[in-house]
Motif scaffolding. Structure first.
Motif, mmCIF file in Angstrom:
data_model
loop_
_atom_site.group_PDB
_atom_site.id
_atom_site.type_symbol
_atom_site.label_atom_id
_atom_site.label_comp_id
_atom_site.label_asym_id
_atom_site.label_seq_id
_atom_site.Cartn_x
_atom_site.Cartn_y
_atom_site.Cartn_z
ATOM 1 N N ALA A 171 12.648 -1.489 2.606
ATOM 2 C CA ALA A 171 13.433 -2.696 2.316
ATOM 3 C C ALA A 171 12.606 -3.966 2.492
ATOM 4 O O ALA A 171 12.606 -4.844 1.623
ATOM 5 C CB ALA A 171 14.661 -2.747 3.216
ATOM 6 N N HIS A 172 11.880 -4.060 3.607
ATOM 7 C CA HIS A 172 11.105 -5.284 3.845
ATOM 8 C C HIS A 172 10.058 -5.470 2.753
ATOM 9 O O HIS A 172 9.816 -6.596 2.283
ATOM 10 C CB HIS A 172 10.430 -5.235 5.220
ATOM 11 C CG HIS A 172 11.400 -5.433 6.342
ATOM 12 N ND1 HIS A 172 11.169 -5.005 7.635
ATOM 13 C CD2 HIS A 172 12.635 -6.001 6.366
ATOM 14 C CE1 HIS A 172 12.209 -5.308 8.391
ATOM 15 N NE2 HIS A 172 13.113 -5.918 7.646
ATOM 16 N N ALA A 173 9.441 -4.363 2.337
ATOM 17 C CA ALA A 173 8.412 -4.457 1.295
ATOM 18 C C ALA A 173 9.038 -4.915 -0.027
ATOM 19 O O ALA A 173 8.493 -5.763 -0.733
ATOM 20 C CB ALA A 173 7.725 -3.111 1.130
ATOM 21 N N MET A 174 10.218 -4.354 -0.356
ATOM 22 C CA MET A 174 10.886 -4.756 -1.605
ATOM 23 C C MET A 174 11.288 -6.232 -1.560
ATOM 24 O O MET A 174 11.103 -6.969 -2.518
ATOM 25 C CB MET A 174 12.142 -3.906 -1.836
ATOM 26 C CG MET A 174 11.843 -2.513 -2.311
ATOM 27 S SD MET A 174 13.385 -1.661 -2.692
ATOM 28 C CE MET A 174 13.570 -0.653 -1.269
ATOM 29 N N GLU A 175 11.837 -6.652 -0.426
ATOM 30 C CA GLU A 175 12.259 -8.048 -0.310
ATOM 31 C C GLU A 175 11.083 -8.991 -0.496
ATOM 32 O O GLU A 175 11.181 -10.013 -1.163
ATOM 33 C CB GLU A 175 12.848 -8.305 1.083
ATOM 34 C CG GLU A 175 14.273 -7.874 1.272
ATOM 35 C CD GLU A 175 14.723 -8.194 2.692
ATOM 36 O OE1 GLU A 175 14.420 -7.404 3.595
ATOM 37 O OE2 GLU A 175 15.357 -9.250 2.873
ATOM 38 N N LYS A 176 9.959 -8.630 0.131
ATOM 39 C CA LYS A 176 8.770 -9.495 0.038
ATOM 40 C C LYS A 176 8.270 -9.510 -1.400
ATOM 41 O O LYS A 176 7.983 -10.576 -1.960
ATOM 42 C CB LYS A 176 7.698 -8.970 1.002
ATOM 43 C CG LYS A 176 6.422 -9.758 0.992
ATOM 44 C CD LYS A 176 6.015 -10.138 2.405
ATOM 45 C CE LYS A 176 5.115 -11.357 2.494
ATOM 46 N NZ LYS A 176 3.987 -11.382 1.632
ATOM 47 N N ALA A 177 8.186 -8.307 -2.018
ATOM 48 C CA ALA A 177 7.696 -8.239 -3.402
ATOM 49 C C ALA A 177 8.626 -9.007 -4.346
ATOM 50 O O ALA A 177 8.201 -9.492 -5.393
ATOM 51 C CB ALA A 177 7.581 -6.781 -3.828
ATOM 52 N N ALA A 178 9.888 -9.132 -3.971
ATOM 53 C CA ALA A 178 10.848 -9.868 -4.807
ATOM 54 C C ALA A 178 10.989 -11.314 -4.330
ATOM 55 O O ALA A 178 11.997 -11.980 -4.615
ATOM 56 C CB ALA A 178 12.196 -9.164 -4.779
ATOM 57 N N ASP A 179 10.009 -11.778 -3.574
ATOM 58 C CA ASP A 179 9.973 -13.173 -3.077
ATOM 59 C C ASP A 179 11.185 -13.554 -2.242
ATOM 60 O O ASP A 179 11.565 -14.726 -2.198
ATOM 61 C CB ASP A 179 9.860 -14.174 -4.243
ATOM 62 C CG ASP A 179 8.530 -14.063 -4.926
ATOM 63 O OD1 ASP A 179 7.575 -13.679 -4.241
ATOM 64 O OD2 ASP A 179 8.467 -14.340 -6.140
ATOM 65 N N PHE A 180 11.815 -12.592 -1.627
ATOM 66 C CA PHE A 180 12.988 -12.846 -0.773
ATOM 67 C C PHE A 180 14.107 -13.555 -1.520
ATOM 68 O O PHE A 180 14.982 -14.144 -0.908
ATOM 69 C CB PHE A 180 12.614 -13.663 0.473
ATOM 70 C CG PHE A 180 11.735 -12.910 1.422
ATOM 71 C CD1 PHE A 180 12.246 -11.891 2.198
ATOM 72 C CD2 PHE A 180 10.389 -13.194 1.511
ATOM 73 C CE1 PHE A 180 11.441 -11.169 3.055
ATOM 74 C CE2 PHE A 180 9.567 -12.481 2.368
ATOM 75 C CZ PHE A 180 10.095 -11.464 3.143
ATOM 76 N N SER A 181 14.077 -13.553 -2.849
ATOM 77 C CA SER A 181 15.123 -14.297 -3.555
ATOM 78 C C SER A 181 15.872 -13.417 -4.556
ATOM 79 O O SER A 181 17.073 -13.572 -4.726
ATOM 80 C CB SER A 181 14.515 -15.521 -4.261
ATOM 81 O OG SER A 181 13.540 -15.084 -5.190
ATOM 82 N N LYS A 182 15.159 -12.487 -5.199
ATOM 83 C CA LYS A 182 15.830 -11.734 -6.262
ATOM 84 C C LYS A 182 16.540 -10.487 -5.752
ATOM 85 O O LYS A 182 17.252 -9.811 -6.482
ATOM 86 C CB LYS A 182 14.805 -11.349 -7.331
ATOM 87 C CG LYS A 182 14.208 -12.563 -8.032
ATOM 88 C CD LYS A 182 13.186 -12.146 -9.067
ATOM 89 C CE LYS A 182 12.086 -13.158 -9.227
ATOM 90 N NZ LYS A 182 10.899 -12.860 -8.398
ATOM 91 N N LEU A 183 16.307 -10.155 -4.506
ATOM 92 C CA LEU A 183 16.928 -8.957 -3.932
ATOM 93 C C LEU A 183 17.439 -9.339 -2.542
ATOM 94 O O LEU A 183 16.671 -9.858 -1.730
ATOM 95 C CB LEU A 183 15.839 -7.882 -3.816
ATOM 96 C CG LEU A 183 16.247 -6.426 -3.633
ATOM 97 C CD1 LEU A 183 16.974 -5.900 -4.861
ATOM 98 C CD2 LEU A 183 15.009 -5.571 -3.378
ATOM 99 N N SER A 184 18.716 -9.106 -2.274
ATOM 100 C CA SER A 184 19.211 -9.473 -0.943
ATOM 101 C C SER A 184 18.775 -8.404 0.061
ATOM 102 O O SER A 184 18.412 -7.281 -0.322
ATOM 103 C CB SER A 184 20.732 -9.584 -0.948
ATOM 104 O OG SER A 184 21.300 -8.287 -0.981
ATOM 105 N N HIS A 185 18.851 -8.756 1.337
ATOM 106 C CA HIS A 185 18.449 -7.802 2.386
ATOM 107 C C HIS A 185 19.302 -6.541 2.309
ATOM 108 O O HIS A 185 18.795 -5.428 2.394
ATOM 109 C CB HIS A 185 18.581 -8.477 3.754
ATOM 110 C CG HIS A 185 18.177 -7.602 4.894
ATOM 111 N ND1 HIS A 185 16.886 -7.176 5.079
ATOM 112 C CD2 HIS A 185 18.904 -7.046 5.896
ATOM 113 C CE1 HIS A 185 16.818 -6.401 6.157
ATOM 114 N NE2 HIS A 185 18.037 -6.307 6.672
ATOM 115 N N GLY A 186 20.610 -6.730 2.099
ATOM 116 C CA GLY A 186 21.514 -5.581 2.049
ATOM 117 C C GLY A 186 21.200 -4.662 0.882
ATOM 118 O O GLY A 186 21.228 -3.436 1.010
#
Ligand SMILES: NC(=O)c1ccc[n+]([C@@H]2O[C@H](COP(=O)([O-])OP(=O)(O)OC[C@H]3O[C@@H](n4cnc5c(N)ncnc54)[C@H](O)[C@@H]3O)[C@@H](O)[C@H]2O)c1
Length: 366
Positions: A253-268
């Motif tokens: 999850a953390h890797a996906m969020e970072k790769a998505a600039d923390f904007s296009k994918l929510s933490h949940g």
């Protein structure tokens, strides 16, 4: 309805109360029990917009003199500069060692305020009033505080236990729908690592005819999840071992969020996908055998992803995972399942297996 649990920690135990319309009375009780005359409130911007009157009334009626700061909403508030601004504010406003700070908001306000409380005068009393589902079931319990650094999330912080946690479900009436998913993913996580009933009991989130905020099952579910978190952190307050199980799904999850600039994918959303990936990785590494992801997949329709799988490439994900706090000796460390409710910390040395697990769930992103 009100109920509570006690959480034991090395700095004493604290109460977590969960219920509806309990906020006002809880503030009064805290005032009576601890006899502080003054206090500070750090309140999330949106919570202030929706609940300002209720909040100020509660503190006035309890007989508090208070000063407050509104915390700009969102992850961008979890910075060293925001932290410094708030410490400056408290010190300039005459805070004393025993002046309590009430953190009223989601995980961002809680993590930031907790870190401010832990450092100011080496620790002032902190009360968490979580107002998101995620903060109620997760971030307000366990004492992790902190802010982000440009190299990663939550890299600067402390362990600092609150004096008390008060989760009043009335706050959830104004929670935007996307924020419900963030809490739900953590609830499903508790189900996956600890208690399968939690997953079954969460199916009311799939009902379309009413808001989950008013569902009669919600109070008990929140309390039971807070209890699971409490029991885990009591056994391993400083994350030397089993507390890491709470990170199930989170390495991906953390890797996906970072790769998505923390904007296009929510933490949940990222945690939901991360848990599915972790189940597949469990099978691929032989940690589990033929684990079926159906229990989590039932909730798929609640998540609407705004990002495509192609935009998250595996080499970027692997690189980010390598920088994760959970990496040991350059190997990837995941929380995987031997079976449902049987989590284990597993070091994975074969990048191909991680890639395969990722490719299996990538198709979820249309
Ligand atoms: N300390 C821990 O153990 C721990 C555990 C999990 C997550 N976290 C941290 O928690 C943070 C995420 O927390 P979050 O999901 O609560 O996000 P958040 O605090 O950013 O809140 C989400 C959004 O909801 C709004 N909001 C909050 N309460 C509301 C209400 N009652 N009505 C309307 N709007 C409301 C906020 O303004 C914000 O826009 C992350 O920074 C994460 O790292 C910490």
């Amino acid at each position: 309805m009100k109920d509570s649990i006690d959480v034991k920690s090395s700095s004493g135990s604290y109460k977590v109360s969960v219920g509806r319309s309990i906020f006002k009375q809880a503030v009064q009780q805290i005032k009576q029990t601890h006899s502080f005359k003054e206090c500070f409130l750090f309140v999330d911007e949106n919570v202030w917009i929706y609940h300002q009157e209720q909040i100020t009334d509660a503190f006035h009626q309890a007989g508090y003199t208070f000063q407050y700061q509104v915390i700009p909403e969102g992850e961008q508030s979890k910075t060293v500069s925001q932290w410094k601004k708030l410490v400056d504010y408290l010190l300039r406003s005459g805070v004393r060692r025993n002046t309590p700070l009430f953190a009223i908001g989601g995980g961002v306000t809680g993590d930031l305020s907790g870190f401010v409380a832990s450092a100011t005068m080496r620790g002032i009393p902190l009360v968490h009033i979580p107002t998101t589902l995620l903060a109620m079931v997760d971030s307000s319990v366990g004492g992790k505080t902190g802010v982000n650094h440009k190299t990663g999330k939550n890299l600067i912080g402390s362990f600092y236990q609150p004096l008390e946690v008060v989760a009043d479900l009335d706050f959830l009436e104004t929670l935007p729908s996307r924020e419900w998913q963030n809490g739900l993913s953590e609830i499903l996580k508790y189900g996956a690592i600890r208690d399968k009933q939690i997953i079954e009991r969460s199916t009311f989130f799939l009902e379309e005819d009413r808001t989950p905020a008013r569902h009669p099952e919600l109070t008990q579910l929140v309390l039971d999840c807070a209890q699971i978190k409490a029991r885990v952190v009591e056994k391993d307050e400083f994350e030397a071992g089993t507390r890491a199980h709470l990170n199930f799904g989170h390495t991906f999850a953390h890797a996906m969020e970072k790769a998505a600039d923390f904007s296009k994918l929510s933490h949940g959303e990222a945690v939901y996908l991360g848990m599915l990936a972790a189940i597949h990785l469990s099978n691929l590494t032989g940690t589990g055998s033929a684990l079926d992801d159906t229990p989590l997949r039932k909730f798929r329709n609640l998540y609407s992803f705004k990002i495509t799988g192609e935009s998250l490439n595996i080499s970027a994900l692997l690189q980010t995972m390598k920088r994760d706090k959970k990496v040991v000796d350059d190997n990837y460390r995941f929380i995987l399942l031997h079976d449902w409710q049987q989590p284990a910390v597993v070091t994975v040395t074969n990048d191909d297996l991680i890639e395969k697990a990722w490719l299996t769930i990538r198709k979820e992103l249309s």
